[in-house]
Design a protein around this motif. Structure first.
Motif, PDB file in Angstrom:
ATOM      1  N   CYS A  68     -24.715 -75.263 -16.868  1.00 30.36           N
ATOM      2  CA  CYS A  68     -25.450 -74.660 -17.726  1.00 30.36           C
ATOM      3  C   CYS A  68     -24.485 -74.227 -18.572  1.00 30.36           C
ATOM      4  CB  CYS A  68     -27.048 -73.535 -17.267  1.00 30.36           C
ATOM      5  SG  CYS A  68     -27.388 -73.959 -16.103  1.00 30.36           S
ATOM      6  N   ILE A  78     -35.300 -76.414 -20.582  1.00 30.57           N
ATOM      7  CA  ILE A  78     -34.132 -77.257 -19.597  1.00 30.57           C
ATOM      8  C   ILE A  78     -35.371 -77.957 -18.726  1.00 30.57           C
ATOM      9  CG2 ILE A  78     -33.511 -76.140 -17.725  1.00 30.57           C
ATOM     10  CD1 ILE A  78     -33.209 -73.622 -18.580  1.00 30.57           C
ATOM     11  N   GLU A  95     -35.964 -65.547 -18.571  1.00 29.27           N
ATOM     12  CA  GLU A  95     -36.906 -66.357 -17.818  1.00 29.27           C
ATOM     13  C   GLU A  95     -36.471 -67.103 -17.073  1.00 29.27           C
ATOM     14  OE1 GLU A  95     -41.193 -68.041 -18.683  1.00 29.27           O
ATOM     15  OE2 GLU A  95     -39.935 -67.252 -20.849  1.00 29.27           O
ATOM     16  N   CYS A  96     -35.252 -68.025 -18.305  1.00 29.60           N
ATOM     17  CA  CYS A  96     -34.510 -69.528 -18.482  1.00 29.60           C
ATOM     18  C   CYS A  96     -33.456 -69.116 -17.154  1.00 29.60           C
ATOM     19  CB  CYS A  96     -33.403 -69.616 -18.595  1.00 29.60           C
ATOM     20  SG  CYS A  96     -34.481 -70.210 -20.925  1.00 29.60           S
ATOM     21  N   ARG A 115     -31.684 -70.701 -28.263  1.00 29.90           N
ATOM     22  CA  ARG A 115     -32.143 -69.874 -26.956  1.00 29.90           C
ATOM     23  C   ARG A 115     -32.974 -71.009 -27.172  1.00 29.90           C
ATOM     24  NH1 ARG A 115     -30.594 -65.406 -25.326  1.00 29.90           N
ATOM     25  NH2 ARG A 115     -29.345 -63.908 -27.265  1.00 29.90           N
ATOM     26  N   PHE A 134     -29.267 -68.038 -23.101  1.00 30.83           N
ATOM     27  CA  PHE A 134     -30.242 -67.701 -21.585  1.00 30.83           C
ATOM     28  C   PHE A 134     -31.567 -66.627 -21.797  1.00 30.83           C
ATOM     29  CE2 PHE A 134     -29.521 -71.730 -18.705  1.00 30.83           C
ATOM     30  CZ  PHE A 134     -29.337 -72.823 -19.411  1.00 30.83           C
ATOM     31  N   THR A 167     -36.096 -72.608 -23.719  1.00 31.81           N
ATOM     32  CA  THR A 167     -37.455 -72.047 -23.272  1.00 31.81           C
ATOM     33  C   THR A 167     -37.353 -72.875 -21.697  1.00 31.81           C
ATOM     34  OG1 THR A 167     -38.794 -73.603 -23.687  1.00 31.81           O
ATOM     35  CG2 THR A 167     -38.458 -71.081 -25.100  1.00 31.81           C
ATOM     36  N   PRO A 168     -37.923 -72.074 -21.177  1.00 36.50           N
ATOM     37  CA  PRO A 168     -37.442 -73.152 -19.472  1.00 36.50           C
ATOM     38  C   PRO A 168     -38.349 -74.629 -19.694  1.00 36.50           C
ATOM     39  CG  PRO A 168     -38.260 -70.813 -19.012  1.00 36.50           C
ATOM     40  CD  PRO A 168     -38.061 -71.065 -20.560  1.00 36.50           C
TER      41      PRO A 168
END
Length: 268
Positions: A126, A88, A135-136, A82, A132, A84-85
């Motif tokens: 993606c 990414i 938030e992502c 998983r 995701f 996080t922003p």
């Protein structure tokens, strides 16, 4: 190759599961639909979602459909767990080949990414998007949702059922999805049509044998059929056979599928 071809293969094709030799891309209805949906998403500079269970060929179909898009315009994001922003952000920083050190502050980092993404007609893929978080998804939407249409990247979310559920249950996200496409297992008639085209070993196999394999283990998914085919070829090689038979097929099925648990009295 065009996606209207029945089968085709080139050196630029995406890799088959287990690097299965002599396997060919089959223009299934799902693959053809994915090609049209991706082309429309790119033309509209929109966000779309391609989802379904594992092993149905979602990523393979997307990469096959994108093969005629310039490779340097496709930004493929894949994460093992998983993200996080920030994950990414860092992945995009590398994919865009940006120079210098990544900005330390999120707002500065986002400004740099938006400016960079607006310079060319990028396609942001993606993959494994079931990983995701909300938030992502919101972060990717934020990158896409700023600027004029012509400066936006096209975005493809590709993932499992959780990808669909997260997007669908968030109105701000769901309302921005241009096209939804669900991948489902092939129906029995599709299996009989497509599997003989998928690999030469099945080209002359009896329909009853193909039906048996699909019912016992194939499940209408190309990933399982790739695995079974790999075992079949190995078994034929060991036994010096030129054609698949029921004995080899049953042996391959036993190897390819998980063993059914034995029910004991103390399990009741």
């Amino acid at each position: 190759m065009t996606l209207t071809d029945t089968t085709a293969e080139t050196s630029d094709d995406p890799d088959f599961y287990l690097d299965l030799a002599d396997a060919r891309i089959v223009a299934t209805e799902a693959l053809l639909e994915a090609g049209e949906n991706i082309a429309d998403t790119i033309d509209a500079r929109a966000m779309s979602c391609i989802y379904g269970d594992a092993g149905l060929g979602k990523t393979f179909s997307v990469l096959a459909a994108l093969k005629e898009v310039a490779p340097d315009l496709v930004l493929l994001l894949q994460f093992r767990s998983r993200p996080t922003p920030r994950d990414i952000r860092m992945e995009l920083f590398e994919a865009l080949h940006l120079e210098g050190k990544p900005p330390a502050h999120p707002s500065e980092f986002d400004r740099l990414l938006k400016q960079s993404l607006a310079r060319r007609p990028y396609v942001l893929v993606c993959d494994e998007a079931q990983q995701f978080s909300r938030e992502c998804f919101e972060f990717v939407r934020h990158l896409w949702d700023t600027g004029r249409k012509k400066n936006r990247p096209a975005v493809l979310f590709v993932g499992g059922e959780e990808c669909y559920k997260t997007l669908y249950n968030e109105p701000a996200l769901a309302s921005r999805i241009y096209i939804w496409q669900e991948f489902t297992p092939m129906e029995p008639d599709e299996v009989l049509k497509n599997i003989p085209l998928f690999h030469p070993v099945w080209a002359s196999a009896p329909t009853d044998l193909i039906n048996f394999i699909d019912l016992e283990a194939g499940g209408g998914t190309f990933r399982m059929w790739s695995k079974i085919t790999h075992h079949v070829l190995e078994g034929m090689k060991r036994r010096g056979l030129s054609e698949v038979d029921e004995t080899i097929a049953r042996w391959a099925v036993r190897r390819a599928r998980p063993a059914r648990p034995v029910r004991r009295d103390d399990d009741r």
